[in-house]
Scaffold this active site. Sequence first.
Site, PDB file in Angstrom:
ATOM      1  N   GLU A 131     -76.825 -20.374 -33.338  1.00 23.89           N
ATOM      2  CA  GLU A 131     -77.171 -21.522 -34.183  1.00 23.89           C
ATOM      3  C   GLU A 131     -76.005 -22.514 -34.231  1.00 23.89           C
ATOM      4  OE1 GLU A 131     -78.491 -20.978 -38.494  1.00 23.89           O
ATOM      5  OE2 GLU A 131     -76.856 -22.408 -38.673  1.00 23.89           O
ATOM      6  N   ARG A 146     -84.301 -24.694 -37.455  1.00 27.02           N
ATOM      7  CA  ARG A 146     -82.914 -25.026 -37.059  1.00 27.02           C
ATOM      8  C   ARG A 146     -82.887 -25.896 -35.792  1.00 27.02           C
ATOM      9  NH1 ARG A 146     -82.720 -22.864 -41.393  1.00 27.02           N
ATOM     10  NH2 ARG A 146     -81.148 -21.381 -42.123  1.00 27.02           N
ATOM     11  N   SER A 193     -74.596 -18.620 -40.700  1.00 20.84           N
ATOM     12  CA  SER A 193     -75.241 -17.772 -39.685  1.00 20.84           C
ATOM     13  C   SER A 193     -74.813 -18.223 -38.298  1.00 20.84           C
ATOM     14  CB  SER A 193     -76.769 -17.893 -39.763  1.00 20.84           C
ATOM     15  OG  SER A 193     -77.227 -17.548 -41.039  1.00 20.84           O
TER      16      SER A 193
HETATM   17  P1  FAD Z   1     -70.866 -30.624 -38.643  1.00 21.49           P
HETATM   18  O1  FAD Z   1     -70.538 -29.183 -38.489  1.00 21.49           O
HETATM   19  O2  FAD Z   1     -69.756 -31.572 -38.822  1.00 21.49           O
HETATM   20  O3  FAD Z   1     -71.764 -31.071 -37.413  1.00 21.49           O
HETATM   21  C1  FAD Z   1     -72.853 -30.311 -36.987  1.00 21.49           C
HETATM   22  C2  FAD Z   1     -73.543 -31.033 -35.818  1.00 21.49           C
HETATM   23  O4  FAD Z   1     -74.106 -32.261 -36.274  1.00 21.49           O
HETATM   24  C3  FAD Z   1     -72.574 -31.431 -34.697  1.00 21.49           C
HETATM   25  O5  FAD Z   1     -73.288 -31.372 -33.480  1.00 21.49           O
HETATM   26  C4  FAD Z   1     -72.215 -32.876 -35.031  1.00 21.49           C
HETATM   27  O6  FAD Z   1     -71.826 -33.620 -33.899  1.00 21.49           O
HETATM   28  C5  FAD Z   1     -73.521 -33.384 -35.615  1.00 21.49           C
HETATM   29  N1  FAD Z   1     -73.368 -34.420 -36.647  1.00 21.49           N
HETATM   30  C6  FAD Z   1     -72.779 -34.269 -37.859  1.00 21.49           C
HETATM   31  N2  FAD Z   1     -72.895 -35.415 -38.568  1.00 21.49           N
HETATM   32  C7  FAD Z   1     -73.561 -36.297 -37.786  1.00 21.49           C
HETATM   33  C8  FAD Z   1     -73.974 -37.651 -37.951  1.00 21.49           C
HETATM   34  N3  FAD Z   1     -73.725 -38.338 -39.063  1.00 21.49           N
HETATM   35  N4  FAD Z   1     -74.636 -38.261 -36.919  1.00 21.49           N
HETATM   36  C9  FAD Z   1     -74.903 -37.585 -35.778  1.00 21.49           C
HETATM   37  N5  FAD Z   1     -74.521 -36.310 -35.563  1.00 21.49           N
HETATM   38  C10 FAD Z   1     -73.872 -35.669 -36.560  1.00 21.49           C
HETATM   39  N6  FAD Z   1     -77.096 -24.105 -42.596  1.00 21.49           N
HETATM   40  C11 FAD Z   1     -78.383 -23.972 -42.993  1.00 21.49           C
HETATM   41  O7  FAD Z   1     -79.287 -24.580 -42.406  1.00 21.49           O
HETATM   42  N7  FAD Z   1     -78.713 -23.146 -44.020  1.00 21.49           N
HETATM   43  C12 FAD Z   1     -77.795 -22.447 -44.718  1.00 21.49           C
HETATM   44  O8  FAD Z   1     -78.136 -21.720 -45.648  1.00 21.49           O
HETATM   45  C13 FAD Z   1     -76.435 -22.572 -44.322  1.00 21.49           C
HETATM   46  N8  FAD Z   1     -75.471 -21.865 -44.965  1.00 21.49           N
HETATM   47  C14 FAD Z   1     -74.178 -21.992 -44.573  1.00 21.49           C
HETATM   48  C15 FAD Z   1     -73.193 -21.261 -45.273  1.00 21.49           C
HETATM   49  C16 FAD Z   1     -71.867 -21.364 -44.916  1.00 21.49           C
HETATM   50  C17 FAD Z   1     -70.833 -20.569 -45.686  1.00 21.49           C
HETATM   51  C18 FAD Z   1     -71.476 -22.253 -43.870  1.00 21.49           C
HETATM   52  C19 FAD Z   1     -70.032 -22.402 -43.518  1.00 21.49           C
HETATM   53  C20 FAD Z   1     -72.443 -22.962 -43.161  1.00 21.49           C
HETATM   54  C21 FAD Z   1     -73.803 -22.828 -43.511  1.00 21.49           C
HETATM   55  N9  FAD Z   1     -74.814 -23.548 -42.833  1.00 21.49           N
HETATM   56  C22 FAD Z   1     -76.122 -23.435 -43.246  1.00 21.49           C
HETATM   57  C23 FAD Z   1     -74.480 -24.389 -41.681  1.00 21.49           C
HETATM   58  C24 FAD Z   1     -74.017 -25.826 -42.075  1.00 21.49           C
HETATM   59  O9  FAD Z   1     -73.649 -25.876 -43.427  1.00 21.49           O
HETATM   60  C25 FAD Z   1     -75.109 -26.865 -41.829  1.00 21.49           C
HETATM   61  O10 FAD Z   1     -75.514 -26.846 -40.488  1.00 21.49           O
HETATM   62  C26 FAD Z   1     -74.654 -28.287 -42.201  1.00 21.49           C
HETATM   63  O11 FAD Z   1     -75.741 -29.164 -42.172  1.00 21.49           O
HETATM   64  C27 FAD Z   1     -73.562 -28.808 -41.270  1.00 21.49           C
HETATM   65  O12 FAD Z   1     -73.099 -30.020 -41.831  1.00 21.49           O
HETATM   66  P2  FAD Z   1     -71.717 -30.648 -41.397  1.00 21.49           P
HETATM   67  O13 FAD Z   1     -71.611 -32.000 -42.005  1.00 21.49           O
HETATM   68  O14 FAD Z   1     -70.623 -29.709 -41.693  1.00 21.49           O
HETATM   69  O15 FAD Z   1     -71.938 -30.792 -39.831  1.00 21.49           O
HETATM   70  N1  EPU Z   2     -79.760  -8.087 -43.223  1.00 16.50           N
HETATM   71  C1  EPU Z   2     -79.261  -6.864 -42.843  1.00 16.50           C
HETATM   72  N2  EPU Z   2     -77.927  -6.764 -42.551  1.00 16.50           N
HETATM   73  C2  EPU Z   2     -77.101  -7.834 -42.635  1.00 16.50           C
HETATM   74  C3  EPU Z   2     -77.610  -9.091 -43.017  1.00 16.50           C
HETATM   75  C4  EPU Z   2     -78.964  -9.193 -43.307  1.00 16.50           C
HETATM   76  O1  EPU Z   2     -79.982  -5.885 -42.772  1.00 16.50           O
HETATM   77  O2  EPU Z   2     -75.909  -7.651 -42.378  1.00 16.50           O
HETATM   78  C5  EPU Z   2     -81.178  -8.188 -43.583  1.00 16.50           C
HETATM   79  C6  EPU Z   2     -81.291  -8.333 -45.119  1.00 16.50           C
HETATM   80  O3  EPU Z   2     -81.293  -7.085 -45.730  1.00 16.50           O
HETATM   81  C7  EPU Z   2     -82.590  -9.057 -45.289  1.00 16.50           C
HETATM   82  C8  EPU Z   2     -82.692  -9.892 -44.015  1.00 16.50           C
HETATM   83  O4  EPU Z   2     -81.747  -9.378 -43.087  1.00 16.50           O
HETATM   84  O5  EPU Z   2     -83.655  -8.145 -45.333  1.00 16.50           O
HETATM   85  C9  EPU Z   2     -82.450 -11.373 -44.248  1.00 16.50           C
HETATM   86  O6  EPU Z   2     -81.143 -11.560 -44.783  1.00 16.50           O
HETATM   87  P1  EPU Z   2     -80.775 -12.833 -45.690  1.00 16.50           P
HETATM   88  O7  EPU Z   2     -81.762 -12.991 -46.790  1.00 16.50           O
HETATM   89  O8  EPU Z   2     -79.336 -12.728 -46.042  1.00 16.50           O
HETATM   90  O9  EPU Z   2     -81.022 -14.070 -44.762  1.00 16.50           O
HETATM   91  P2  EPU Z   2     -80.704 -14.337 -43.227  1.00 16.50           P
HETATM   92  O10 EPU Z   2     -81.975 -14.252 -42.462  1.00 16.50           O
HETATM   93  O11 EPU Z   2     -79.586 -13.493 -42.766  1.00 16.50           O
HETATM   94  C10 EPU Z   2     -81.220 -16.875 -43.400  1.00 16.50           C
HETATM   95  C11 EPU Z   2     -80.598 -18.134 -42.896  1.00 16.50           C
HETATM   96  C12 EPU Z   2     -79.485 -18.572 -43.830  1.00 16.50           C
HETATM   97  C13 EPU Z   2     -80.078 -18.813 -45.199  1.00 16.50           C
HETATM   98  C14 EPU Z   2     -80.724 -17.526 -45.701  1.00 16.50           C
HETATM   99  C15 EPU Z   2     -81.463 -17.732 -47.020  1.00 16.50           C
HETATM  100  C16 EPU Z   2     -80.876 -18.211 -40.489  1.00 16.50           C
HETATM  101  C17 EPU Z   2     -80.232 -18.065 -39.157  1.00 16.50           C
HETATM  102  N3  EPU Z   2     -80.105 -17.957 -41.540  1.00 16.50           N
HETATM  103  O12 EPU Z   2     -80.223 -15.860 -43.312  1.00 16.50           O
HETATM  104  O13 EPU Z   2     -78.949 -19.784 -43.336  1.00 16.50           O
HETATM  105  O14 EPU Z   2     -79.089 -19.236 -46.109  1.00 16.50           O
HETATM  106  O15 EPU Z   2     -81.691 -17.063 -44.722  1.00 16.50           O
HETATM  107  O16 EPU Z   2     -82.626 -18.471 -46.797  1.00 16.50           O
HETATM  108  O17 EPU Z   2     -82.060 -18.569 -40.570  1.00 16.50           O
HETATM  109  C18 EPU Z   2     -77.313 -20.682 -41.857  1.00 16.50           C
HETATM  110  O18 EPU Z   2     -78.241 -21.201 -41.231  1.00 16.50           O
HETATM  111  O19 EPU Z   2     -76.111 -20.865 -41.558  1.00 16.50           O
HETATM  112  C19 EPU Z   2     -77.606 -19.843 -43.020  1.00 16.50           C
HETATM  113  C20 EPU Z   2     -76.654 -19.215 -43.721  1.00 16.50           C
END
Ligand code: FAD
Ligand code: EPU
Length: 342
Positions: free
Chosen positions: A334, A164, A238
């Site tokens: 994050e 990240r 997250s």
């Molecule tokens: P924004 O929120 O618009 O911007 C994020 C940052 O990037 C800001 O600092 C912004 O200034 C900068 N930025 C954006 N676009 C540009 C550009 N073109 N040039 C320069 N800077 C830029 N993230 C994960 O890694 N894994 C996950 O599994 C994951 N699951 C998610 C689930 C949910 C339900 C939600 C709501 C979010 C999740 N995220 C996850 C976080 C998010 O989706 C990612 O970080 C995504 O890449 C953000 O994209 P965005 O376009 O919305 O960025």
């Molecule tokens: N867990 C708990 N309680 C909770 C949530 C999770 O005990 O309330 C435990 C689960 O049981 C599991 C472990 O934590 O054993 C991991 O949980 P999960 O698989 O849901 O993944 P996570 O570590 O919580 C990460 C990423 C997610 C990504 C998933 C799948 C980070 C910070 N988050 O979540 O990314 O989608 O793994 O790979 O690394 C994001 O970055 O926004 C994001 C959603």
Amino acid sequence: MHIQKNISLKKLNTFGMNVSARYFTEVDSLESVSELTSFLARNKYSTLILGGGSNILFTADIDGLVIKNDIKGIEKVDEDDDYYYIKAGAGENWHQFVMYCVANQYAGVENLALIPGNVGASPMQNIGAYGVEIKDVFHSLEAYHLSDAVKVGFSNSDCAFGYRESVFKNKYKDQFIITSVTYKLKKKPDLNVSYGSIQQELTAMGIKDVSPEAIANAVIRIRRSKLPDPAVIGNAGSFFKNPEVSSAYFIQLKSQFPELVGYNLENGNVKVAAGWLIEKCGWKGYRKGDAGCHEKQALVLVNYGDARGEDVYTLSENILISVKEKFGIDLVREVNIVPGIR
Ligand code: FAD
Ligand code: EPU
């Protein structure tokens, strides 16, 4: 270039925070970016680039220029024996890009299905899920320096990707606008089902012949079952990263908390599940006003409707304090806090 004034950002961030931008503009082509950067070289504005707004917590109105990046376009720019090189505009929706790759048999991004946001932000924090990170498929990107209008290319190593993390979140924070990203996608899929629940989900779906499409569908189902849909409940995924501790400290904690969840890392340390730590501190399902900790995933902080950014930030602060007190671990956020006043 059209600069608007006092524009609401409520619909442009997945937390649904009701803040406004003093100045707002959109860019949808390299010409408009070039015009913008020349303008910024002559006029001093504090700037914020906005993609899909899915990794930002707005805690106040933005007293500067918000630049919405809407540059579109996907093209195959090259191929060799093993790879397709696919270039996508920063304003392309990430999930739609993933499904486009799946449909065209460009393999490698299928595990990253349904992550909200746009292509341009994918390298910002090296998005990752279900055993894959962007760094595994990233080839290069193009960006413009915001104040000196120079176009710069970044290779995979230039981005200094980490968990990240990238150079854009640190050394070059807020300095560049990313205009396109080129991914290196496999001709012959190298299917990654190592993340426990994927295999389980494929079995539940009755799938025997695993393909990138099947993996994308399995990931979509898992994500829908666990994570709140921002269209229904405001959130940014997250809120904190999963912290890394030494194996000695992990063993010590595990003797006190036998169900502690952790994964061994190549450097000998252990990555601890922050969701588990937060849940054990009693926050899961907590709600004060409209700010809360999600009932199914404690790592996700939510806005049930009218929470302010400050309310969610205060909740995150209280969570940090209690995790530190109970487990001696410092959580790191994050989500990008904007303005970055802390
Ligand atoms: P924004 O929120 O618009 O911007 C994020 C940052 O990037 C800001 O600092 C912004 O200034 C900068 N930025 C954006 N676009 C540009 C550009 N073109 N040039 C320069 N800077 C830029 N993230 C994960 O890694 N894994 C996950 O599994 C994951 N699951 C998610 C689930 C949910 C339900 C939600 C709501 C979010 C999740 N995220 C996850 C976080 C998010 O989706 C990612 O970080 C995504 O890449 C953000 O994209 P965005 O376009 O919305 O960025
Ligand atoms: N867990 C708990 N309680 C909770 C949530 C999770 O005990 O309330 C435990 C689960 O049981 C599991 C472990 O934590 O054993 C991991 O949980 P999960 O698989 O849901 O993944 P996570 O570590 O919580 C990460 C990423 C997610 C990504 C998933 C799948 C980070 C910070 N988050 O979540 O990314 O989608 O793994 O790979 O690394 C994001 O970055 O926004 C994001 C959603």
